[in-house]
Write a protein that holds these residues in place. Sequence first.
Motif, PDB file in Angstrom:
ATOM      1  N   LEU A  99       0.625  -1.111  -0.094  1.00 14.70           N
ATOM      2  CA  LEU A  99      -0.087  -0.194  -0.101  1.00 14.70           C
ATOM      3  C   LEU A  99       0.881   1.290  -0.015  1.00 14.70           C
ATOM      4  O   LEU A  99       2.015   1.248   0.509  1.00 14.70           O
ATOM      5  N   SER A 100       0.405   2.360  -0.638  1.00 21.49           N
ATOM      6  CA  SER A 100       1.094   3.574  -0.728  1.00 21.49           C
ATOM      7  C   SER A 100       1.509   4.151   0.562  1.00 21.49           C
ATOM      8  O   SER A 100       0.709   3.768   1.632  1.00 21.49           O
ATOM      9  N   ARG A 101       2.272   5.068   0.747  1.00 18.97           N
ATOM     10  CA  ARG A 101       2.688   5.605   1.939  1.00 18.97           C
ATOM     11  C   ARG A 101       1.472   6.373   2.392  1.00 18.97           C
ATOM     12  O   ARG A 101       1.297   6.395   3.594  1.00 18.97           O
ATOM     13  N   ARG A 102       0.915   7.102   1.653  1.00 17.06           N
ATOM     14  CA  ARG A 102      -0.291   7.857   1.868  1.00 17.06           C
ATOM     15  C   ARG A 102      -1.252   7.020   2.453  1.00 17.06           C
ATOM     16  O   ARG A 102      -2.081   7.150   3.498  1.00 17.06           O
ATOM     17  N   ALA A 103      -1.713   5.865   1.966  1.00 17.45           N
ATOM     18  CA  ALA A 103      -2.730   4.884   2.318  1.00 17.45           C
ATOM     19  C   ALA A 103      -2.369   4.541   3.726  1.00 17.45           C
ATOM     20  O   ALA A 103      -3.312   4.097   4.547  1.00 17.45           O
ATOM     21  N   VAL A 104      -1.039   4.051   3.777  1.00 17.96           N
ATOM     22  CA  VAL A 104      -0.692   3.490   5.130  1.00 17.96           C
ATOM     23  C   VAL A 104      -0.797   4.636   6.140  1.00 17.96           C
ATOM     24  O   VAL A 104      -1.367   4.336   7.219  1.00 17.96           O
ATOM     25  N   ASN A 105      -0.090   5.875   6.089  1.00 17.68           N
ATOM     26  CA  ASN A 105      -0.013   6.783   7.160  1.00 17.68           C
ATOM     27  C   ASN A 105      -1.411   7.483   7.246  1.00 17.68           C
ATOM     28  O   ASN A 105      -1.741   7.743   8.563  1.00 17.68           O
ATOM     29  N   PHE A 106      -2.138   7.778   6.225  1.00 19.60           N
ATOM     30  CA  PHE A 106      -3.410   8.551   6.642  1.00 19.60           C
ATOM     31  C   PHE A 106      -4.602   7.670   6.394  1.00 19.60           C
ATOM     32  O   PHE A 106      -5.463   7.897   7.014  1.00 19.60           O
ATOM     33  N   GLY A 107      -4.320   6.554   5.738  1.00 22.76           N
ATOM     34  CA  GLY A 107      -5.536   5.817   5.709  1.00 22.76           C
ATOM     35  C   GLY A 107      -5.700   4.836   7.008  1.00 22.76           C
ATOM     36  O   GLY A 107      -6.939   4.802   7.630  1.00 22.76           O
ATOM     37  N   HIS A 108      -4.827   4.258   7.187  1.00 25.10           N
ATOM     38  CA  HIS A 108      -4.788   3.218   8.370  1.00 25.10           C
ATOM     39  C   HIS A 108      -4.213   3.967   9.540  1.00 25.10           C
ATOM     40  O   HIS A 108      -4.912   3.884  10.741  1.00 25.10           O
ATOM     41  N   ALA A 109      -3.029   4.223   9.668  1.00 23.01           N
ATOM     42  CA  ALA A 109      -2.663   4.819  11.079  1.00 23.01           C
ATOM     43  C   ALA A 109      -3.477   5.958  11.456  1.00 23.01           C
ATOM     44  O   ALA A 109      -3.516   6.250  12.695  1.00 23.01           O
ATOM     45  N   LEU A 110      -3.712   6.908  10.788  1.00 25.70           N
ATOM     46  CA  LEU A 110      -4.351   8.116  11.324  1.00 25.70           C
ATOM     47  C   LEU A 110      -5.625   7.830  11.790  1.00 25.70           C
ATOM     48  O   LEU A 110      -6.113   8.165  12.893  1.00 25.70           O
TER      49      LEU A 110
END
Lengths: 351, 326, 318
Positions: free
Chosen positions: B229-240
């Motif tokens: 998954l893209s960094r954006r998906a990981v950081n903002f989709g999941h982590a956030l």
Amino acid sequence: MTATLSVRNLRVEIPTRGGVLRAIDDLSFDIAPGEVLGVVGESGAGKSITGSAIIGLLEPPGRVAAGEIRLGGERIDDLGPDQMRRIRGRRIGMIFQDPLTSLNPLYRIGDQLTETILTHERLSQRAARDKAQKLLEEVGIPAAGARLSAYPHQFSGGMRQRVVIALALCADPELVIADEPTTALDVSVQAQIIALLKRLCSERGASVMLITHDMGVIAETADRVCVLYAGRLAEIGPVRAVVKHPQHPYTHGLMSAIPSLAGDPDEELAQIPGAMPRLGAIPDGCAFNPRCDHAFARCRAERPHPYPAGASDAACFLHDPDPAHRPPEPVARAAAARGIAAADETPEATS
Amino acid sequence: MIAFAIRRFMQALGVMLVVALISFLMFRFVGDPVNQLVGVDTSPAEREALRQALGLNDPVMIQFSRFIVKAVQMDFGISYQFKQPVAALIASRLPATLELSFVSALFALAVGVPMGVYTGLYRNTLLARGFLAISLIGVSLPTFLIGILLIFVVSVHLGWLPSFGRGETVNLGGVWTTGLLTKSGLLSLILPAITLGLFQMTLIMRLVRGEMLEVLRTDYIKFARARGLSRRAVNFGHALKNTLVPVITITGLQLGSIIAFAIITETVFQWPGMGLLFLQAVQNVDIPIMAAYLLLIAFLFVTINFIVDLLYVAVDPRIRLGEARR
Amino acid sequence: MPDVVGKDTNGAAAARGPLRRAIESDLWYSFTRSPVTVVSAAVTLVMILSAAFASLVAPHNPFDPATISILDSFYPPAWMEGGDPRFLLGTDDQGRDILSTILYGMRISLAVGFASVLFAMVIGVTLGLVAGYIGGAVDSVIMRIADVQLTFPAILIALLINGVARAMAGPQSYDQVVLVVLVLSIGLSFWVQYARTVRGSVLVEANKEYVLAARLIGLRPWTIMFKHVLPNVMGPVLVIATINLALAIITEATLSFLGVGVPPTEPSLGTLIRIGNDFLFSGEWWITIFPGITLAILALAVNLLGDWLRDALNPKLR
């Protein structure tokens, strides 16, 4: 034929305040297309770290310090983060041990699946959802359509791991790294999951790197097996050969410690005395030498590299073909009695 | 879900009762209500008559239930200082405090969350270290000191913003006076809101950062990365998303804290709110106001806690939908 | 060739002296690695020492009426125009030297701070031990009270207790007990954290074998609790105490600033700030700003120490 995965002289280091630890030291092996390679060893031997290093997810400050990792012939250990990200999921899939913590508890299964599918393929939402449902059916989830809207905690452990497998395989990777995929599951479910994994991968022609400490799983599932000890390769070879005629004293000890239904129930389990050394306290020479029944002077001074030993390769001086370095006679005889033949002798068929 | 709500409601009721008891004990037994109400030259006979009339000789339980009944009707007696009904006094000051509190909370969230996310994701950049340094200062400096320093720099030295009072207010329907509709009202709101919100902002920032760091270490984030998954998906989709769930609930709880801390800010800026009223009551031993304020704050807190609990259940599917079916 | 095979290196370490062990421990390592922490520790130490020995260190005694003169009032800091080298940081409206008032004030601030934390710790730890070990109804009652109290911020509770004490003591006798009341009110607003943490640890420890063994031998509950369980739960307690110290100092300063804390006759830093606040607009900013800066530095330094301690003792972050 090019090996799917080719690891050469891999060294993984972890800088700590006490010094630099070598979690993996000069490890080399190949995995052929469609092959299942088992990676076994005790806790701390470096199995998981090998998997993490290959897929580029080593926890900092750990890092690949030396060696090469090739996927389908191309080097991947020197790729930048974006390039590596594109390989993950699409060409290398990875499954972790605990399916409960592997899935984001706040997202529905269907959403997690479609998100992963859409990352690797250009499809419409509709098509992605259909593919997600098909994947769930493929891994054996009943009423797949309805289950797409369920949350991870609404599945049982075995079902969750099936979902995890579906997620890891959805882009059809050529290599699947399975890190202790059944350790967190009930025994009754373990066999099903392993069988599922093996079937799906062989259907897709994917290679599998099966990391586990459970020799039973390896014996049932793997084509070849590689045994790790203190971050180093001890033995590697076809499963039958390694299990039935282990050529490294450590492997031999491992196999002897497994109780067999055919054995005498009153007999004590054989144990290897001592414990695997911590990474910061690996002895000079062969890492196994303090616990080895067949160690001699050279073992304490030099580190052995894998030598051919019958059907497998073993990193043990007992198998050094160089006539100038024969082990002392009594040592060679004791080893041969256990089936660990010296270099120029054929292994005894003991079973 | 319903069972959960009912249980929490009963708990809330329990807390309110305990607080009501404390409030009542204070009201009735700390100092002498009669002495507070009459002059020094009133005769003992008259005092006794007054005592009887006020029902102060009745059994304690009866007095307590009377107290509760009156409280529910918003009748808290007469203030010792001002000789006016307490309820009216508090009501007139409530809008000032609530407006200040809400604006502060908004400020704290709007600044704290992004800062927290940034320092969680990009741990070692200069900006992240700068934010952390600011957060440390925000947590270490007492609120009143921040207020004084702000006044000193912005009002005294630079003369940009007013340093006391609410400015001009607009009366809405006789019930609410707002300072949000006038320019002077808004300007007057800025320094107090920052002062009140700074502490909360740093708390939120540290909370978000801590949660973010924890979440980034989980297996599901590792698995998400392993899936490509893209960094954006990981950081903002999941982590956030996983970070914000506990953060939102804790922040809701902080709202109550802000209302209480308003006491200090109102003192520094002479903001005519409930907090200032309460402080004067403590200084002058005006028990009715103290008791009423206690009950009101307890009610606000308990209500906020209750809503936040419900919110948490609504947001986390694990609680909402129950455990696995085999 | 040295035979270091599989040897337990920890065994060798225990043979060295305790001082050597302390220096080589993880704690000291992370301490010296962080310059910020070393500086904060140094600053805190300096402040504590100068406060403790205020009577020796301060250039004047601001509370001896014989030494102050109203003619000396409103001197600005020595480096500014109109300043007097006798009064390094200037003087207030009564001619008292600001530097001296700060030193004496710091003494009170620190004393009240430490005393409150100690008080909170004693009450909280005891109640936590009792609740955790005895359990049952006692546990429920204590935890209920804790829950109710936790709904409210500490400052509110401190204010409330303060107000009630004031009412009960009456205006005259209140001044004599004000410090005690302060320590009590601040301490009582903080005990809950200790109690909860200790109770949690006790619940974990109570099931361990050494406690069962102690009970089998027949040791009395109090002995078991204090001699055996307590040492194991002190770690987190110390972390809470350090973080609480900054909070206690700030709470006392806040209460004093609000006018319900330490009276002006023997002012703490908060009281000084309150006094000086009146002069902020008329230009004599130093009367409030210097005590303010001192308070800020003190709180910051103690907070940094607490932060470092918490991170250093947190096994999850290693």
